[in-house]
Design a protein around this motif. Structure first.
Motif, short mmCIF file in Angstrom:
data_model
loop_
_atom_site.label_atom_id
_atom_site.label_comp_id
_atom_site.label_asym_id
_atom_site.label_seq_id
_atom_site.Cartn_x
_atom_site.Cartn_y
_atom_site.Cartn_z
N ARG A 89 3.59 52.48 48.02
CA ARG A 89 4.72 51.85 48.71
C ARG A 89 4.21 51.38 50.06
O ARG A 89 3.33 52.00 50.66
N GLU A 90 4.78 50.32 50.55
CA GLU A 90 4.25 49.67 51.75
C GLU A 90 4.03 50.64 52.92
O GLU A 90 2.98 50.63 53.56
N TYR A 91 5.00 51.50 53.21
CA TYR A 91 4.87 52.39 54.37
C TYR A 91 3.74 53.40 54.18
O TYR A 91 3.06 53.78 55.15
N ASN A 92 3.51 53.88 52.95
CA ASN A 92 2.41 54.81 52.71
C ASN A 92 1.07 54.08 52.66
O ASN A 92 0.06 54.61 53.14
N LEU A 93 1.06 52.90 52.06
CA LEU A 93 -0.18 52.14 52.02
C LEU A 93 -0.63 51.78 53.43
O LEU A 93 -1.82 51.82 53.74
N TYR A 94 0.32 51.47 54.30
CA TYR A 94 0.00 51.23 55.72
C TYR A 94 -0.77 52.44 56.29
O TYR A 94 -1.80 52.29 56.93
N SER A 95 -0.25 53.63 56.04
CA SER A 95 -0.89 54.85 56.55
C SER A 95 -2.24 55.09 55.89
O SER A 95 -3.20 55.49 56.55
N LEU A 96 -2.32 54.84 54.59
CA LEU A 96 -3.59 55.03 53.87
C LEU A 96 -4.65 54.04 54.36
O LEU A 96 -5.79 54.43 54.63
N VAL A 97 -4.29 52.77 54.49
CA VAL A 97 -5.25 51.77 54.98
C VAL A 97 -5.69 52.12 56.40
O VAL A 97 -6.89 52.10 56.70
N THR A 98 -4.74 52.47 57.25
CA THR A 98 -5.07 52.82 58.64
C THR A 98 -5.99 54.04 58.68
O THR A 98 -6.98 54.06 59.43
N ALA A 99 -5.70 55.06 57.88
CA ALA A 99 -6.54 56.26 57.84
C ALA A 99 -7.96 55.91 57.38
O ALA A 99 -8.94 56.36 57.98
N LEU A 100 -8.06 55.12 56.33
CA LEU A 100 -9.38 54.76 55.80
C LEU A 100 -10.16 53.90 56.79
O LEU A 100 -11.38 54.04 56.92
N MET A 101 -9.47 53.02 57.51
CA MET A 101 -10.15 52.22 58.54
C MET A 101 -10.72 53.15 59.61
O MET A 101 -11.89 53.03 59.99
N HIS A 102 -9.89 54.08 60.07
CA HIS A 102 -10.30 55.01 61.14
C HIS A 102 -11.42 55.93 60.67
O HIS A 102 -12.36 56.21 61.42
N LEU A 103 -11.33 56.40 59.44
CA LEU A 103 -12.38 57.29 58.93
C LEU A 103 -13.67 56.54 58.64
O LEU A 103 -14.75 57.13 58.64
N SER A 104 -13.56 55.25 58.43
CA SER A 104 -14.75 54.42 58.21
C SER A 104 -15.53 54.24 59.52
O SER A 104 -16.74 54.41 59.56
N GLU A 105 -14.81 53.85 60.56
CA GLU A 105 -15.40 53.71 61.90
C GLU A 105 -14.36 54.18 62.90
O GLU A 105 -13.29 53.58 63.02
N TYR A 106 -14.70 55.22 63.62
CA TYR A 106 -13.81 55.86 64.58
C TYR A 106 -13.14 54.84 65.50
O TYR A 106 -13.80 53.96 66.06
N SER A 107 -11.83 54.98 65.67
CA SER A 107 -11.07 54.17 66.62
C SER A 107 -10.54 55.08 67.72
O SER A 107 -9.77 56.01 67.43
#
Length: 184
Positions: A89-107
Motif C-alpha cells: 500500500r502506498e503509505y507502507n511502500l513509502y516507508s519501505l522505499v525510504t528505509a531501503l534508501m537509508h540502509l543503502s547509503e546513510y542519510s
C-alpha cells in the motif's frame, strides 16, 4: 525519474493507471526523496515545490538519490511474497522505499533510524515485512505491533505515523526485533 518506475508500481499493485496519469507516482517518489534528503515530515505541496525549486538548476545529490532509489526498487523486486499484502500500500511502500534508501547509503536526515547498512538475509526480512503487513489487517495484533498497526490507520501521511512505520520497517529489515521499536 517517475516514469522509469511506473510499470513496477503498477505491477506491484501500489498504483493503478489512473494514479499514474494523475502523476501520483511522481509525488510518491518525490516524497521518498524528500524524506531521504530532509527527514520525515508532514510534507506539503509547498515543501515539495521548494525541493523542486532549490534543485531545479543544480541537484548536487542527484547521483546518490538515483543510486539509492534504484537500489531500493531492486531490493523490493527481489522481495517475493510482499506483493498483494498491505506492505505494498502506498503509505507502507513509502516507508519501505525510504528505509531501503537509508540502509543503502546513510542519510543524516534519517539518523534516528540507525546508521548501519547491516541487513538481515532477504528471506528473514521478507518474513518480517509479511508479519507487519498481516498485523495491519488482523483483528488480534500482538501488543508490540500495535503501534505499527495504529500508524497504518487514519492519517497515514503525518509525521508521527511515518516515523513509527519507518522504525518498524527498519527493524524488520535489520534486526527483526520489534521490542526495541518506536512506541508512541
Amino acid at each position: 525519474m517517475a516514469r522509469s518506475y511506473d510499470s513496477f508500481l503498477l505491477d506491484l499493485g501500489t498504483f493503478k493507471k489512473r494514479n499514474i496519469n494523475r502523476m501520483d507516482d511522481a509525488e510518491f517518489l518525490t516524497e521518498c526523496v524528500y524524506a531521504y534528503l530532509c527527514g520525515i515530515d508532514n510534507v506539503t505541496a509547498k515543501k515539495l515545490d521548494d525541493l523542486y525549486r532549490e534543485r531545479e538548476i543544480r541537484f548536487p545529490e542527484l547521483e546518490v538519490v538515483n543510486r539509492v532509489l534504484n537500489h531500493a526498487f531492486q531490493c523490493i523486486s527481489e522481495m517475493h511474497g510482499i506483493q498483494g499484502t498491505a506492505m505494498v500500500r502506498e503509505y507502507n511502500l513509502y516507508s519501505l522505499v525510504t528505509a531501503l534508501m537509508h540502509l543503502s547509503e546513510y542519510s543524516p536526515a534519517l539518523e534516528e533510524f540507525g546508521q548501519g547498512a547491516v541487513r538481515l538475509p532477504l528471506v528473514e526480512a521478507v518474513d518480517n515485512l509479511i508479519r507487519l503487513a498481516t498485523a495491519i489487517d488482523d483483528g488480534e495484533t500482538e501488543m508490540r505491533l500495535r503501534p505499527f498497526k495504529w500508524a497504518c490507520s487514519g492519517a497515514t501521511n503525518r509525521t508521527t505515523q511515518r516515523t513509527i512505520r519507518l522504525h518498524y520497517i527498519c527493524a524488520a529489515l535489520t534486526t527483526g526485533d520489534f521490542n526495541a521499536t518506536y512506541d508512541h
